[in-house]
Scaffold this motif. Structure first.
Motif, PDB file in Angstrom:
ATOM      1  N   GLY A 159       0.801  -1.212   0.000  1.00 47.12           N
ATOM      2  CA  GLY A 159       0.000   0.000   0.000  1.00 47.12           C
ATOM      3  C   GLY A 159       0.839   1.271   0.000  1.00 47.12           C
ATOM      4  O   GLY A 159       0.337   2.344   0.271  1.00 47.12           O
ATOM      5  N   VAL A 160       2.141   1.140  -0.321  1.00 44.32           N
ATOM      6  CA  VAL A 160       3.001   2.324  -0.450  1.00 44.32           C
ATOM      7  C   VAL A 160       2.650   3.021  -1.756  1.00 44.32           C
ATOM      8  O   VAL A 160       2.733   2.430  -2.822  1.00 44.32           O
ATOM      9  N   LYS A 161       2.255   4.278  -1.666  1.00 42.89           N
ATOM     10  CA  LYS A 161       1.899   5.003  -2.887  1.00 42.89           C
ATOM     11  C   LYS A 161       3.158   5.272  -3.706  1.00 42.89           C
ATOM     12  O   LYS A 161       4.239   5.486  -3.151  1.00 42.89           O
ATOM     13  N   LEU A 162       2.973   5.293  -5.029  1.00 40.16           N
ATOM     14  CA  LEU A 162       4.115   5.551  -5.912  1.00 40.16           C
ATOM     15  C   LEU A 162       4.724   6.923  -5.607  1.00 40.16           C
ATOM     16  O   LEU A 162       5.944   7.072  -5.607  1.00 40.16           O
ATOM     17  N   SER A 163       3.875   7.895  -5.294  1.00 40.46           N
ATOM     18  CA  SER A 163       4.376   9.249  -5.001  1.00 40.46           C
ATOM     19  C   SER A 163       5.309   9.240  -3.786  1.00 40.46           C
ATOM     20  O   SER A 163       6.318   9.953  -3.755  1.00 40.46           O
ATOM     21  N   LEU A 164       4.993   8.412  -2.790  1.00 38.26           N
ATOM     22  CA  LEU A 164       5.842   8.296  -1.593  1.00 38.26           C
ATOM     23  C   LEU A 164       7.181   7.649  -1.962  1.00 38.26           C
ATOM     24  O   LEU A 164       8.243   8.099  -1.531  1.00 38.26           O
ATOM     25  N   ALA A 165       7.113   6.596  -2.780  1.00 39.39           N
ATOM     26  CA  ALA A 165       8.342   5.915  -3.220  1.00 39.39           C
ATOM     27  C   ALA A 165       9.225   6.873  -4.018  1.00 39.39           C
ATOM     28  O   ALA A 165      10.451   6.876  -3.864  1.00 39.39           O
ATOM     29  N   VAL A 166       8.603   7.692  -4.864  1.00 40.10           N
ATOM     30  CA  VAL A 166       9.355   8.657  -5.674  1.00 40.10           C
ATOM     31  C   VAL A 166      10.054   9.674  -4.775  1.00 40.10           C
ATOM     32  O   VAL A 166      11.241   9.962  -4.946  1.00 40.10           O
ATOM     33  N   SER A 167       9.325  10.196  -3.779  1.00 41.24           N
ATOM     34  CA  SER A 167       9.931  11.228  -2.921  1.00 41.24           C
ATOM     35  C   SER A 167      11.036  10.646  -2.037  1.00 41.24           C
ATOM     36  O   SER A 167      12.063  11.286  -1.816  1.00 41.24           O
ATOM     37  N   LYS A 168      10.862   9.428  -1.541  1.00 45.95           N
ATOM     38  CA  LYS A 168      11.864   8.838  -0.640  1.00 45.95           C
ATOM     39  C   LYS A 168      13.059   8.234  -1.391  1.00 45.95           C
ATOM     40  O   LYS A 168      14.195   8.336  -0.944  1.00 45.95           O
ATOM     41  N   LEU A 169      12.795   7.586  -2.510  1.00 47.73           N
ATOM     42  CA  LEU A 169      13.879   6.903  -3.233  1.00 47.73           C
ATOM     43  C   LEU A 169      14.585   7.812  -4.236  1.00 47.73           C
ATOM     44  O   LEU A 169      15.790   7.720  -4.431  1.00 47.73           O
ATOM     45  N   LEU A 170      13.816   8.655  -4.919  1.00 47.81           N
ATOM     46  CA  LEU A 170      14.397   9.504  -5.965  1.00 47.81           C
ATOM     47  C   LEU A 170      14.645  10.929  -5.481  1.00 47.81           C
ATOM     48  O   LEU A 170      15.218  11.740  -6.207  1.00 47.81           O
ATOM     49  N   LYS A 171      14.149  11.223  -4.266  1.00 44.08           N
ATOM     50  CA  LYS A 171      14.306  12.555  -3.669  1.00 44.08           C
ATOM     51  C   LYS A 171      13.728  13.649  -4.573  1.00 44.08           C
ATOM     52  O   LYS A 171      14.339  14.706  -4.776  1.00 44.08           O
ATOM     53  N   GLU A 172      12.583  13.365  -5.163  1.00 42.57           N
ATOM     54  CA  GLU A 172      11.897  14.388  -5.961  1.00 42.57           C
ATOM     55  C   GLU A 172      10.393  14.216  -5.845  1.00 42.57           C
ATOM     56  O   GLU A 172       9.919  13.176  -5.395  1.00 42.57           O
ATOM     57  N   GLU A 173       9.678  15.234  -6.237  1.00 43.32           N
ATOM     58  CA  GLU A 173       8.216  15.149  -6.222  1.00 43.32           C
ATOM     59  C   GLU A 173       7.752  14.703  -7.601  1.00 43.32           C
ATOM     60  O   GLU A 173       8.334  15.091  -8.612  1.00 43.32           O
ATOM     61  N   GLN A 174       6.699  13.895  -7.624  1.00 41.55           N
ATOM     62  CA  GLN A 174       6.163  13.373  -8.877  1.00 41.55           C
ATOM     63  C   GLN A 174       5.582  14.518  -9.709  1.00 41.55           C
ATOM     64  O   GLN A 174       4.630  15.158  -9.306  1.00 41.55           O
ATOM     65  N   SER A 175       6.176  14.788 -10.871  1.00 45.06           N
ATOM     66  CA  SER A 175       5.571  15.774 -11.769  1.00 45.06           C
ATOM     67  C   SER A 175       4.494  15.062 -12.580  1.00 45.06           C
ATOM     68  O   SER A 175       4.627  13.885 -12.906  1.00 45.06           O
ATOM     69  N   PHE A 176       3.427  15.758 -12.889  1.00 44.35           N
ATOM     70  CA  PHE A 176       2.296  15.163 -13.630  1.00 44.35           C
ATOM     71  C   PHE A 176       1.879  13.809 -13.071  1.00 44.35           C
ATOM     72  O   PHE A 176       1.875  12.811 -13.788  1.00 44.35           O
TER      73      PHE A 176
END
Length: 241
Positions: A159-176
């Motif tokens: 249930g980890v949202k992709l947006s959370l994974a992006v911010s924690k793993l890639l250190k960025e916010e999901q654009s679009f």
């Protein structure tokens, strides 16, 4: 099986849809955008599809795609789109042209995207060529445990949202967010990041979690048969498939 996996190519994909239908494995949910990206290459696929049913208001709030008199719009701007079966055939052709058995990887796809894709293909009478769509994997299987280890989420990391994974793993916010193509690219990037952390390949991390695409297909098939029979669209010649 391990030899087959060695030569398999990973394709990350994401769907935007008309809604959800958990109780019937997402039967009657229609795809309105498919996005896909191939691991280790610049090859991408993006296609908007015109649904034949209404889009749930809750879904429109999420992805911003709505039906207009001339097709589809994204946040009020017209987008190039095609009818369902043509768009799905384009997607299958894209996959077939890659020329190798594939692992199709989504995010939370074990519970959603794989089912929706199967239902939509069956309803359009489209059958992937044998040996192309072999396996399906879910990026959550490899991202979730890392999030748990890092203490970002509690429990199983499901249930980890992709947006959370992006911010924690890639250190960025999901654009679009909730554009199928950009989400497929983010999925590729977070899976690759986990593989880099663990000093291995994405395929190896996914290997113990893979499912046969044919198993999902076989569950959806009788559900779509009953739909076709109740809608009187099934001819005698189709019943032997």
């Amino acid at each position: 099986d391990s030899l087959l996996q060695e030569i398999m190519k990973v394709v990350y994909y994401d769907l935007e849809t008309t809604g959800v239908n958990h109780s019937e494995k997402h039967k009657d949910v229609q795809i309105i955008q498919i996005g896909a990206v191939v691991e280790g290459s610049d090859e991408t696929f993006s296609q908007y599809l015109v649904p034949t049913c209404e889009i749930d208001q809750d879904s429109i709030k999420i992805h911003g795609i709505s039906v207009t008199k001339t097709g589809l719009s994204l946040h009020g701007r017209p987008v190039t789109c095609t009818e369902m079966s043509k768009g799905l055939q384009k997607f299958l052709t894209f996959l077939e042209d890659l020329g190798e058995p594939l692992i199709l990887v989504g995010y939370n796809s074990r519970k959603f995207d794989d089912w929706v894709l199967c239902h939509n293909l069956l309803r359009c009478r489209l059958n992937p060529k044998k040996g192309v769509l072999e396996k399906v994997g879910d990026g959550q299987d490899i991202v979730g445990p890392v999030m748990r280890q890092w203490g970002v989420v509690k429990g199983g990391g499901i249930g980890v949202k992709l947006s959370l994974a992006v911010s924690k793993l890639l250190k960025e916010e999901q654009s679009f967010p909730h554009c199928a193509l950009t989400d497929a690219k983010y999925l590729r990037d977070v899976c690759q990041k986990v593989a880099d952390i663990k000093q291995t390949e994405v395929k190896d991390l996914l290997s113990e979690h893979l499912r046969d695409f044919s198993k999902v297909w076989k569950i959806c098939l009788p559900m779509e048969r009953s739909f076709q029979l109740t809608n009187h669209t099934m001819s005698d010649s189709d019943s032997d498939d």
